[in-house]
Write a protein that holds these residues in place. Sequence first.
Motif, PDB file in Angstrom:
ATOM      1  N   GLY A  28      11.212  13.372  -6.835  1.00  0.00           N
ATOM      2  CA  GLY A  28      11.371  12.620  -6.025  1.00  0.00           C
ATOM      3  C   GLY A  28      10.671  11.483  -5.657  1.00  0.00           C
ATOM      4  N   ARG A  80       0.183   8.684  -3.595  1.00  0.00           N
ATOM      5  CA  ARG A  80       0.455  10.167  -3.650  1.00  0.00           C
ATOM      6  C   ARG A  80      -0.846  11.398  -2.476  1.00  0.00           C
ATOM      7  N   GLY A  81      -0.380  12.572  -2.710  1.00  0.00           N
ATOM      8  CA  GLY A  81      -1.033  13.563  -2.234  1.00  0.00           C
ATOM      9  C   GLY A  81      -1.269  14.474  -3.398  1.00  0.00           C
ATOM     10  N   TYR A 101       0.544  -1.552   0.143  1.00  0.00           N
ATOM     11  CA  TYR A 101       0.132  -0.061   0.181  1.00  0.00           C
ATOM     12  C   TYR A 101       1.078   1.733   0.164  1.00  0.00           C
ATOM     13  N   ALA A 138       8.792   8.238   2.166  1.00  0.00           N
ATOM     14  CA  ALA A 138       9.399   8.360   2.699  1.00  0.00           C
ATOM     15  C   ALA A 138       9.043   8.565   4.257  1.00  0.00           C
ATOM     16  N   ASP A 191       8.627  10.913   5.830  1.00  0.00           N
ATOM     17  CA  ASP A 191       7.899  12.036   6.917  1.00  0.00           C
ATOM     18  C   ASP A 191       6.020  11.683   6.735  1.00  0.00           C
ATOM     19  N   GLN A 192       5.706  10.386   5.821  1.00  0.00           N
ATOM     20  CA  GLN A 192       4.379   9.901   6.200  1.00  0.00           C
ATOM     21  C   GLN A 192       4.979   8.800   7.277  1.00  0.00           C
ATOM     22  N   GLU A 202      -7.739  14.942   0.931  1.00  0.00           N
ATOM     23  CA  GLU A 202      -6.140  15.758   2.111  1.00  0.00           C
ATOM     24  C   GLU A 202      -6.007  17.121   1.303  1.00  0.00           C
ATOM     25  N   GLN A 244      -3.921   4.838  -2.859  1.00  0.00           N
ATOM     26  CA  GLN A 244      -4.630   5.551  -1.794  1.00  0.00           C
ATOM     27  C   GLN A 244      -3.885   7.378  -2.777  1.00  0.00           C
ATOM     28  N   GLN A 270      -5.761   7.782   5.594  1.00  0.00           N
ATOM     29  CA  GLN A 270      -4.836   7.495   5.419  1.00  0.00           C
ATOM     30  C   GLN A 270      -4.486   6.320   5.929  1.00  0.00           C
ATOM     31  N   MET A 273      12.674  17.510  -1.887  1.00  0.00           N
ATOM     32  CA  MET A 273      12.306  18.488  -2.351  1.00  0.00           C
ATOM     33  C   MET A 273      10.330  18.432  -2.873  1.00  0.00           C
ATOM     34  N   PHE A 311      14.599  12.540  -1.413  1.00  0.00           N
ATOM     35  CA  PHE A 311      15.254  13.270  -2.682  1.00  0.00           C
ATOM     36  C   PHE A 311      15.300  14.636  -2.253  1.00  0.00           C
TER      37      PHE A 311
HETATM   38  P1  TYM Z   1       3.245  12.403  -1.531  1.00  0.00           P
HETATM   39  O1  TYM Z   1       2.242  13.738  -1.946  1.00  0.00           O
HETATM   40  O2  TYM Z   1       3.293  14.063  -0.003  1.00  0.00           O
HETATM   41  O3  TYM Z   1       4.234  11.958  -1.339  1.00  0.00           O
HETATM   42  C1  TYM Z   1       3.804  10.896  -2.109  1.00  0.00           C
HETATM   43  C2  TYM Z   1       4.915  10.220  -1.848  1.00  0.00           C
HETATM   44  O4  TYM Z   1       6.333  10.407  -2.263  1.00  0.00           O
HETATM   45  C3  TYM Z   1       7.543  10.443  -0.403  1.00  0.00           C
HETATM   46  N1  TYM Z   1       7.558  11.806  -1.099  1.00  0.00           N
HETATM   47  C4  TYM Z   1       8.721  11.640  -1.375  1.00  0.00           C
HETATM   48  N2  TYM Z   1       9.935  10.929  -1.473  1.00  0.00           N
HETATM   49  C5  TYM Z   1      11.046  11.303  -1.146  1.00  0.00           C
HETATM   50  N3  TYM Z   1      11.550  12.665  -1.411  1.00  0.00           N
HETATM   51  C6  TYM Z   1      11.135  13.226  -1.606  1.00  0.00           C
HETATM   52  N4  TYM Z   1      11.184  15.140  -2.037  1.00  0.00           N
HETATM   53  C7  TYM Z   1       9.466  13.070  -1.595  1.00  0.00           C
HETATM   54  N5  TYM Z   1       8.289  14.134  -1.140  1.00  0.00           N
HETATM   55  C8  TYM Z   1       7.162  13.498  -1.143  1.00  0.00           C
HETATM   56  C9  TYM Z   1       6.473  10.802   0.795  1.00  0.00           C
HETATM   57  O5  TYM Z   1       6.871  10.450   1.423  1.00  0.00           O
HETATM   58  C10 TYM Z   1       5.470  10.047   0.061  1.00  0.00           C
HETATM   59  O6  TYM Z   1       5.626   7.865  -0.287  1.00  0.00           O
HETATM   60  N6  TYM Z   1      -0.246  12.109   2.477  1.00  0.00           N
HETATM   61  C11 TYM Z   1       0.153  11.153   1.331  1.00  0.00           C
HETATM   62  C12 TYM Z   1      -0.082  10.146   0.303  1.00  0.00           C
HETATM   63  C13 TYM Z   1      -0.671   9.163   0.597  1.00  0.00           C
HETATM   64  C14 TYM Z   1       0.572   8.259   1.552  1.00  0.00           C
HETATM   65  C15 TYM Z   1       0.407   7.128   2.038  1.00  0.00           C
HETATM   66  C16 TYM Z   1       1.640   7.553   0.979  1.00  0.00           C
HETATM   67  C17 TYM Z   1      -2.352   8.442   1.119  1.00  0.00           C
HETATM   68  N7  TYM Z   1      -1.843   7.141   1.753  1.00  0.00           N
HETATM   69  C18 TYM Z   1       0.677   5.612   2.324  1.00  0.00           C
HETATM   70  C19 TYM Z   1       2.355   7.001   1.462  1.00  0.00           C
HETATM   71  C20 TYM Z   1       2.184   5.873   1.528  1.00  0.00           C
HETATM   72  C21 TYM Z   1       1.279  12.543   0.518  1.00  0.00           C
HETATM   73  O7  TYM Z   1       0.718  13.842   0.821  1.00  0.00           O
HETATM   74  O8  TYM Z   1       2.616  12.107   0.003  1.00  0.00           O
END
Ligand code: TYM
Length: 412
Positions: free
Chosen positions: A115, A105-106, A102, A252, A254-255, A142, A137, A227, A292, A282
């Motif tokens: 990234g 992406r937001g 699972y 990544a 942050d989640q 969001e 998802q 989520q 990024m 990234f």
């Molecule tokens: P979002 O859209 O911010 O990011 C999507 C996925 O990319 C990762 N990510 C990155 N990875 C590497 N370098 C970066 N600079 C970078 N920026 C973002 C995020 O960690 C994510 O894996 N709320 C979430 C969407 C979501 C989600 C999940 C993500 C819903 N269910 C389950 C991961 C797993 C979001 O806004 O992701």
Amino acid sequence: MSGEIINKLENVTINDKADKGDVDDDFVDPWTVVSKSETGIDYDKLIKKFGSSKIDQELLDRFEKVTGKKVHHFLRRGIVFSHRDMHSILNQVEAGKPFYLYTGRGPSSHSMHIGHLVPFILCKWLQDVFNVPLVIQMTDDEKFMWKDLKMEEAQKMTMENVKDIIAIGFDVEKTFIFSDLTYIGQCPEFYQNMVKIQKCVTFNQVKGIFGFDDSSVIGKVAFPSVQATPALSTSFPHIFKGKKVPCLIPCAIDQDPYFRMTRDVTPRLGFKKPALLHSTFFPALQGAQTKMSASDSNTTIYLNDTPKQLKNKVNKHAFSGGQSTVEEHRRVGGNCDVDIAYQYLTFFLEDDDRLEQIRKDYTSGALLTGELKKILIDTLTPIVTRHQERRAKITDEVLKQFMTPRKLAFDV
Ligand code: TYM
């Protein structure tokens, strides 16, 4: 960005800061990633603070033993650096039992950035190696809640981003992509799980984890349950037919706050805790102090940038670890730890030997900044161009196929 951070920190208590990943000079949560250090986030400290486990050689060896394949270079190079319960997923595989992936992406921009490819490329590799289903998802709810966006705009961005995701090469027989704004209204089982999760988490808990306060709109306060829900397999009756199947979430780091909350709740609902694989960020073009971000075009290479835009952005904005004159660079050498062109190559140049040679040559001063940036441009341009070619072939019909709730090629 830094103003935003300071405001956030002023609004939380000491305990909140600890929960929210405020590690000395670093700050990581789902909305903000900043570090005061030129080399970026200290991931070892973050592992300690978040309470996850470092991916060590033993786990990598086990990965290779169980799959019979060399691990992906993201794993080999520590780009995917941390996990929760990955051993239990490998136990599951060794016992011949199923699991699913699972991720999400937001959609906050019409195009994703390079990234964002990281967790999705990892998912594709895991899907191919383990032959497992993947649910993705799209949290358009969001983004509607957090950004100044009309609902229709959030939905439109979802469709554009789904094209980027499909272009990564997922198998339609094994992948279900859904928009929250559409799917949740179609699937009572999803909504029922969401409500069960909501009943297990207090306002106090989400305040501590996410920093919400009395002025946060209630949609934001409830969103973490949205989520969390895809981590329960029964939220997808068309795929899992009501069975409880363990879940692995690549993302990544942050989640992670969402999934710390999820892992607290799932055992109380009779499910296993989801396992996680965490990647590093990234970095932004300007340097590793922040990730990024799709919302800031100056820091970002988008997947729809032209070769010329990509070249200009790298040449103009990519932070250099080189010296200010050629003579000094030849004498002192460059610093790969802060050099963004080198950092990007660690993500996208697959050849380990060539990468090591580049590291040595840049560090010794034999390779100049302009030459290193050219290697990066020559590496990224075909990746982005090929992505655009594959994306251009994705029709509305293909989108519909991926986004229709249906049986996948998977037996429970
Ligand atoms: P979002 O859209 O911010 O990011 C999507 C996925 O990319 C990762 N990510 C990155 N990875 C590497 N370098 C970066 N600079 C970078 N920026 C973002 C995020 O960690 C994510 O894996 N709320 C979430 C969407 C979501 C989600 C999940 C993500 C819903 N269910 C389950 C991961 C797993 C979001 O806004 O992701």
